[in-house]
Design a protein around this motif. Structure first.
Motif, PDB file in Angstrom:
ATOM      1  N   UNK A  16       0.848  -1.247   0.160  1.00 10.73           N
ATOM      2  CA  UNK A  16       0.053   0.054   0.021  1.00 10.73           C
ATOM      3  C   UNK A  16       0.761   1.192   0.001  1.00 10.73           C
ATOM      4  N   UNK A  17       1.985   1.223   0.902  1.00  8.69           N
ATOM      5  CA  UNK A  17       2.774   2.350   0.893  1.00  8.69           C
ATOM      6  C   UNK A  17       3.547   2.687  -0.589  1.00  8.69           C
ATOM      7  N   UNK A  75       6.341   6.756   7.472  1.00  8.15           N
ATOM      8  CA  UNK A  75       7.255   8.143   7.451  1.00  8.15           C
ATOM      9  C   UNK A  75       6.983   8.600   5.891  1.00  8.15           C
ATOM     10  N   UNK A  76       7.454   7.811   5.084  1.00 13.88           N
ATOM     11  CA  UNK A  76       7.469   7.993   3.542  1.00 13.88           C
ATOM     12  C   UNK A  76       5.962   8.527   3.131  1.00 13.88           C
ATOM     13  N   UNK A 134      12.596   6.619  13.439  1.00 10.88           N
ATOM     14  CA  UNK A 134      12.273   7.684  12.788  1.00 10.88           C
ATOM     15  C   UNK A 134      13.421   8.821  12.467  1.00 10.88           C
ATOM     16  N   UNK A 135      14.234   8.747  13.465  1.00 12.09           N
ATOM     17  CA  UNK A 135      15.500   9.759  13.175  1.00 12.09           C
ATOM     18  C   UNK A 135      16.330   9.267  11.839  1.00 12.09           C
ATOM     19  N   UNK A 168      12.049  14.766   0.238  1.00  7.71           N
ATOM     20  CA  UNK A 168      10.843  14.855   0.774  1.00  7.71           C
ATOM     21  C   UNK A 168      10.843  15.616   2.085  1.00  7.71           C
ATOM     22  N   UNK A 169       9.809  16.142   2.452  1.00  7.52           N
ATOM     23  CA  UNK A 169       9.549  17.094   3.732  1.00  7.52           C
ATOM     24  C   UNK A 169       9.710  18.528   3.353  1.00  7.52           C
TER      25      UNK A 169
END
Length: 188
Positions: free
Chosen positions: A13-14, A73-74, A112-113, A124-125
């Motif tokens: 799904x991701x 996160x992605x 996550x880091x 991204x971001x």
């Protein structure tokens, strides 16, 4: 409960919502409108399905921490506001699951880091993500006074890292070698 089946579902799904051909913000305005009118934003639909399935895992969520931190996160970094608002709370749920099991959320935090560095380096971001991340996680933590200060410290850490990573990414496109060096030192 079949761990491999659920793992495959989430990864597939991701992978679907992060594929280049669905990143509508990269298209011309006319193409964006045509796709939006004909199909809508499929990323949002699949992102909401991922969120709903995550919450249906119950006590099995712990099996996906830290493994699903990177893919989630992605997904949350996709620049679609409603998708971000719907999926960032999954991070708090991951922290809560790990905290209830171990009394801390170090695995989640470390993962996550590590993944944030990779994702921001990949382009991204943005500032808006950083603000949403901070406000959503802080708001979720208000309902849990026992871990509020831990979450607040974590959010502050991630926000600081994200600011430095975004600055670094911006400076890397800059011509000034002094700015690059200064930013690299700050990041380290």
């Amino acid at each position: 409960f079949n761990l491999q089946l659920w793992n495959n579902y989430f990864h597939l799904a991701v992978a679907f919502i992060t594929q280049d051909s669905l990143q509508l913000e990269n298209f011309s305005h006319a193409k964006y409108n045509k796709i939006q009118n004909k199909y809508g934003d499929m990323r949002r639909l699949i992102g909401f399905a991922i969120r709903d399935m995550w919450y249906k895992l119950g006590q099995n969520k712990i099996c996906f921490i830290p493994g699903m931190v990177g893919p989630i996160l992605e997904m949350t970094l996709i620049p679609e506001v409603e998708l971000r608002k719907a999926t960032i709370p999954i991070f708090f749920d991951m922290m809560l699951c790990e905290y209830q099991r171990t009394g801390e959320f170090r695995k989640f935090e470390n993962e996550i880091i590590l993944k944030l560095d990779h994702e921001v380096e990949g382009g991204r971001g943005d500032e808006h993500y950083m603000q949403l991340f901070e406000s959503i996680l802080t708001e979720c933590a208000r309902q849990y006074p026992a871990i509020f200060s831990l979450v607040e410290s974590f959010v502050s850490l991630v926000k600081g890292l994200l600011e430095k990573l975004l600055d670094y990414r911006t400076v890397m496109n800059d011509e000034s070698k002094d700015n690059r060096m200064s930013c690299t030192v700050n990041l380290l």
